[in-house]
Design an enzyme around this catalytic site. Structure first.
Site, PDB file in Angstrom:
ATOM      1  N   PRO A  83       0.831  -1.205   0.000  1.00 24.88           N
ATOM      2  CA  PRO A  83       0.000   0.000   0.000  1.00 24.88           C
ATOM      3  C   PRO A  83       0.869   1.260   0.000  1.00 24.88           C
ATOM      4  CG  PRO A  83      -0.824  -1.593   1.584  1.00 24.88           C
ATOM      5  CD  PRO A  83       0.496  -2.112   1.103  1.00 24.88           C
ATOM      6  N   GLU A  84       0.425   2.260  -0.757  1.00 16.27           N
ATOM      7  CA  GLU A  84       1.180   3.501  -0.838  1.00 16.27           C
ATOM      8  C   GLU A  84       0.444   4.593  -0.074  1.00 16.27           C
ATOM      9  OE1 GLU A  84       3.002   4.141  -4.642  1.00 16.27           O
ATOM     10  OE2 GLU A  84       2.876   2.020  -5.150  1.00 16.27           O
ATOM     11  N   LYS A 142       3.408   5.858   5.192  1.00 20.04           N
ATOM     12  CA  LYS A 142       2.773   4.543   5.096  1.00 20.04           C
ATOM     13  C   LYS A 142       2.453   3.962   6.475  1.00 20.04           C
ATOM     14  CE  LYS A 142       5.263   3.520   0.807  1.00 20.04           C
ATOM     15  NZ  LYS A 142       6.128   2.548   0.114  1.00 20.04           N
ATOM     16  N   ASN A 152       5.996   1.541  -5.069  1.00 22.70           N
ATOM     17  CA  ASN A 152       6.477   1.079  -6.362  1.00 22.70           C
ATOM     18  C   ASN A 152       5.640   1.585  -7.540  1.00 22.70           C
ATOM     19  OD1 ASN A 152       8.767  -0.348  -7.172  1.00 22.70           O
ATOM     20  ND2 ASN A 152       7.544  -2.103  -7.811  1.00 22.70           N
ATOM     21  N   ARG A 184      12.353  -4.883  -6.484  1.00 23.40           N
ATOM     22  CA  ARG A 184      10.945  -4.626  -6.791  1.00 23.40           C
ATOM     23  C   ARG A 184      10.763  -4.469  -8.290  1.00 23.40           C
ATOM     24  NH1 ARG A 184       9.515  -0.215  -2.049  1.00 23.40           N
ATOM     25  NH2 ARG A 184       9.700  -1.655  -0.288  1.00 23.40           N
TER      26      ARG A 184
END
Length: 278
Positions: A2-3, A51, A165, A250
């Protein structure tokens, strides 16, 4: 993972469900806090910080949580069946007379004094969706290591808080450079607009159920998760490769025609989820 926008939405749901109400149920299912009992205390607010989630509770306490890759908070009306996962994945339950908030698969859960919050979030840079946002400081943080690849610098929460990401890949596309370009090599005019562009993207999506950076219905993102489909701008095949600082690689997406700068050989196509819901 989650961003910042997703965490902001989670905090909003938790705040609506819990803030100003007395806890009638409290169950922290981690050994360190197994005997902690928060029942009878009022939840004061739920605040996102990058976050991180800070649930402040009467008596000077804060429940700190971080979703990492797989964690989530679900809110249920009392009497409704829980559906966030098997019971052994539950790490915390907070309930009041109307609703119950359940934290699933939370890898980070701390109960601390509210006065000690800086111990868990003090390392963070300016929060893109927070009252402490400072674009000049964020830019100075990013430029402090000019040789560092831009993608890695954007993911470093000590520089600015909230980018993950997805936004890393999308920001680099909108800036017209690859995520492997050294920060110091970013053209001056693009460097200047980077903080504002990042904030604009997160603010535009913090109230949306489906994240978009394109403004096109059905074509929500420019590059993230789209390899090997054609670029929405030039029709070149989108590429994907891992990028990381050694601690974690990533998947990173880019268009080799629209974005200039160094890039590795693309990895084989892989499926990637577009957004983590909570």
């Amino acid at each position: 993972m989650p961003e910042g926008d997703t965490v902001w939405q989670t905090a909003k749901r938790l705040h609506i469900a819990l803030a100003g109400k007395v806890l009638t149920r409290s169950d922290l299912r981690v050994p360190k806090y197994a005997t902690a009992d928060l029942t009878g205390r009022t939840v004061l607010d739920v605040t996102p910080r990058g976050k991180h989630l800070l649930t402040r509770i009467e008596g000077g306490l804060t429940l700190h949580s971080h979703l990492k890759m797989d964690g989530s908070w679900k809110v249920y009306e009392n009497g409704r069946r829980w559906s966030g996962g098997p019971s052994h994945q539950i790490r915390v339950i907070l309930g009041n007379a109307d609703r119950t908030a359940v934290g699933y698969r939370l890898p980070v859960l701390d109960l601390l004094r509210t006065t000690d919050e800086q111990r868990v979030v003090g390392h963070l840079g300016p929060d893109l969706l927070g009252p402490d946002w400072n674009p000049d400081q964020a830019l100075a943080n990013l430029l402090a290591d000019p040789a560092r690849p831009l993608g890695e610098a954007l993911l470093d929460q000590r520089n600015l808080a909230g980018i993950g990401n997805v936004y890393k890949s999308e920001l680099c596309f909108l800036l017209g450079v690859t995520p492997w370009l050294p920060v110091g090599a970013l053209p001056t005019e693009r460097t200047a607009k980077l903080p504002g562009l990042a904030k604009k993207l997160l603010e535009a999506n913090r109230d949306r159920p489906v994240r978009t950076t394109t403004g096109r219905r059905g074509q929500d993102l420019f590059v993230y998760g789209r390899a090997p489909r054609p670029c929405l701008r030039c029709q070149t095949s989108i590429r994907v490769a891992d990028q990381g600082d050694g601690s974690r690689d990533r998947p990173t997406y880019w268009c080799p025609a629209c974005q200039t700068g160094p890039a590795p050989n693309p990895a084989p196509h892989r499926g990637t989820s577009r957004r983590t819901t909570n």
